[in-house]
Design a protein around this motif. Structure first.
Motif, PDB file in Angstrom:
ATOM      1  N   UNK A   1       0.876  -1.262  -0.170  1.00 51.16           N
ATOM      2  CA  UNK A   1       0.021   0.076   0.007  1.00 51.16           C
ATOM      3  C   UNK A   1       0.755   1.166  -0.011  1.00 51.16           C
ATOM      4  N   UNK A   2       0.793   2.053  -0.982  1.00 51.49           N
ATOM      5  CA  UNK A   2       1.794   3.199  -1.119  1.00 51.49           C
ATOM      6  C   UNK A   2       1.069   4.368  -0.340  1.00 51.49           C
ATOM      7  N   UNK A   3       1.696   4.947   0.245  1.00 50.39           N
ATOM      8  CA  UNK A   3       1.295   6.210   0.885  1.00 50.39           C
ATOM      9  C   UNK A   3       2.164   7.464   0.605  1.00 50.39           C
ATOM     10  N   UNK A   4       1.561   8.534   0.545  1.00 52.25           N
ATOM     11  CA  UNK A   4       2.257   9.704   0.133  1.00 52.25           C
ATOM     12  C   UNK A   4       1.928  10.923   1.062  1.00 52.25           C
ATOM     13  N   UNK A   5       2.831  11.761   1.299  1.00 48.06           N
ATOM     14  CA  UNK A   5       2.859  13.168   1.920  1.00 48.06           C
ATOM     15  C   UNK A   5       3.518  14.161   1.547  1.00 48.06           C
ATOM     16  N   UNK A   6       3.127  15.422   1.810  1.00 42.59           N
ATOM     17  CA  UNK A   6       4.145  16.596   1.529  1.00 42.59           C
ATOM     18  C   UNK A   6       4.318  17.201   2.846  1.00 42.59           C
ATOM     19  N   UNK A   7       5.754  17.439   3.051  1.00 44.32           N
ATOM     20  CA  UNK A   7       6.183  18.127   4.324  1.00 44.32           C
ATOM     21  C   UNK A   7       6.960  19.141   4.025  1.00 44.32           C
ATOM     22  N   UNK A   8       7.137  20.186   4.895  1.00 52.58           N
ATOM     23  CA  UNK A   8       7.875  21.235   4.780  1.00 52.58           C
ATOM     24  C   UNK A   8       9.146  21.055   5.809  1.00 52.58           C
ATOM     25  N   UNK A   9      10.556  21.249   5.206  1.00 47.76           N
ATOM     26  CA  UNK A   9      11.454  20.911   6.221  1.00 47.76           C
ATOM     27  C   UNK A   9      12.458  22.325   6.261  1.00 47.76           C
ATOM     28  N   UNK A  10      13.451  22.168   7.313  1.00 51.63           N
ATOM     29  CA  UNK A  10      14.193  23.341   6.833  1.00 51.63           C
ATOM     30  C   UNK A  10      15.654  22.704   6.707  1.00 51.63           C
ATOM     31  N   UNK A  11      16.482  23.687   6.152  1.00 48.08           N
ATOM     32  CA  UNK A  11      17.909  23.191   5.835  1.00 48.08           C
ATOM     33  C   UNK A  11      18.051  23.105   4.680  1.00 48.08           C
ATOM     34  N   UNK A  12      17.035  23.449   3.635  1.00 46.96           N
ATOM     35  CA  UNK A  12      17.173  23.657   2.221  1.00 46.96           C
ATOM     36  C   UNK A  12      17.433  24.819   1.654  1.00 46.96           C
ATOM     37  N   UNK A  13      18.640  25.297   1.309  1.00 47.53           N
ATOM     38  CA  UNK A  13      18.976  26.432   0.774  1.00 47.53           C
ATOM     39  C   UNK A  13      19.654  26.594  -0.667  1.00 47.53           C
ATOM     40  N   UNK A  46      11.229  10.423  -3.433  1.00 38.74           N
ATOM     41  CA  UNK A  46      11.158  11.739  -2.688  1.00 38.74           C
ATOM     42  C   UNK A  46      11.687  12.720  -3.569  1.00 38.74           C
ATOM     43  N   UNK A  47      11.021  13.856  -3.611  1.00 43.89           N
ATOM     44  CA  UNK A  47      11.328  15.083  -4.523  1.00 43.89           C
ATOM     45  C   UNK A  47      11.340  16.262  -3.639  1.00 43.89           C
ATOM     46  N   UNK A  48      12.380  16.996  -3.715  1.00 42.70           N
ATOM     47  CA  UNK A  48      12.465  18.394  -2.858  1.00 42.70           C
ATOM     48  C   UNK A  48      12.467  19.313  -3.757  1.00 42.70           C
ATOM     49  N   UNK A  96       7.982  15.822  -1.035  1.00 43.60           N
ATOM     50  CA  UNK A  96       6.967  14.989  -1.517  1.00 43.60           C
ATOM     51  C   UNK A  96       7.636  13.561  -1.344  1.00 43.60           C
ATOM     52  N   UNK A  97       6.976  12.572  -0.269  1.00 39.83           N
ATOM     53  CA  UNK A  97       7.424  11.315  -0.118  1.00 39.83           C
ATOM     54  C   UNK A  97       6.361  10.279  -0.626  1.00 39.83           C
ATOM     55  N   UNK A  98       6.909   9.170  -0.996  1.00 41.63           N
ATOM     56  CA  UNK A  98       5.924   8.211  -1.414  1.00 41.63           C
ATOM     57  C   UNK A  98       6.408   7.108  -0.826  1.00 41.63           C
ATOM     58  N   UNK A  99       5.885   6.139  -0.107  1.00 50.54           N
ATOM     59  CA  UNK A  99       6.415   4.742   0.528  1.00 50.54           C
ATOM     60  C   UNK A  99       5.585   3.837   0.809  1.00 50.54           C
ATOM     61  N   UNK A 135       4.014  -0.962   4.368  1.00 45.43           N
ATOM     62  CA  UNK A 135       4.535  -2.151   4.917  1.00 45.43           C
ATOM     63  C   UNK A 135       5.892  -2.524   5.154  1.00 45.43           C
ATOM     64  N   UNK A 136       6.843  -1.747   4.702  1.00 45.21           N
ATOM     65  CA  UNK A 136       8.344  -1.460   4.899  1.00 45.21           C
ATOM     66  C   UNK A 136       8.621  -0.504   5.584  1.00 45.21           C
ATOM     67  N   UNK A 137       7.972   0.669   5.556  1.00 48.77           N
ATOM     68  CA  UNK A 137       8.524   1.688   6.631  1.00 48.77           C
ATOM     69  C   UNK A 137       7.302   2.737   7.024  1.00 48.77           C
ATOM     70  N   UNK A 138       7.485   3.678   7.526  1.00 51.86           N
ATOM     71  CA  UNK A 138       6.479   4.575   7.934  1.00 51.86           C
ATOM     72  C   UNK A 138       6.901   5.983   7.755  1.00 51.86           C
ATOM     73  N   UNK A 139       5.701   6.900   7.934  1.00 52.79           N
ATOM     74  CA  UNK A 139       6.203   8.464   7.709  1.00 52.79           C
ATOM     75  C   UNK A 139       7.114   8.922   8.802  1.00 52.79           C
ATOM     76  N   UNK A 140       6.903   8.192   9.994  1.00 56.17           N
ATOM     77  CA  UNK A 140       7.896   8.850  11.125  1.00 56.17           C
ATOM     78  C   UNK A 140       9.254   8.303  10.875  1.00 56.17           C
ATOM     79  N   UNK A 141       9.351   7.203  10.216  1.00 53.07           N
ATOM     80  CA  UNK A 141      10.538   6.847  10.250  1.00 53.07           C
ATOM     81  C   UNK A 141      11.579   7.723   9.186  1.00 53.07           C
ATOM     82  N   UNK A 142      10.605   7.941   8.119  1.00 51.54           N
ATOM     83  CA  UNK A 142      11.439   8.927   6.984  1.00 51.54           C
ATOM     84  C   UNK A 142      11.521  10.330   7.860  1.00 51.54           C
TER      85      UNK A 142
END
Length: 70
Positions: free
Chosen positions: A2-14, A35-37, A44-47, A50-57
């Motif tokens: 089951x593929x999940x996806x999410x868009x998150x905002x992170x700091x550290x990209x300049x 993963x695209x930034x 934007x992440x897709x995972x 069954x193998x990983x979680x949003x929290x692990x990423x």
């Protein structure tokens, strides 16, 4: 699978170099499909959930110097 996806905002990209550094942080993470930034820090992440979680990423990005923006 089951593929999940999410868009998150992170700091550290300049710059493009930061984007490449983030790619290196996520390389070989089991279950990560894509993963695209952009230079605004939007990732934007897709995972396979069954193998990983949003929290692990997010934790892997945080440890690599790219914490989630509150």
């Amino acid at each position: 699978m089951a593929t999940q996806s999410d868009r998150v905002q992170v700091s550290g990209i300049r710059c493009e170099r930061c984007v490449h550094r983030l790619a290196g942080v996520l390389t070989d993470h089991e279950g990560l499909e894509s993963a695209n930034a952009n230079l605004m820090g939007v990732v934007t992440l897709e995972w396979d959930d069954e193998q990983t979680t949003r929290e692990e990423l997010l934790e892997k990005m945080r440890k690599g110097g790219f914490p989630l923006v509150a």
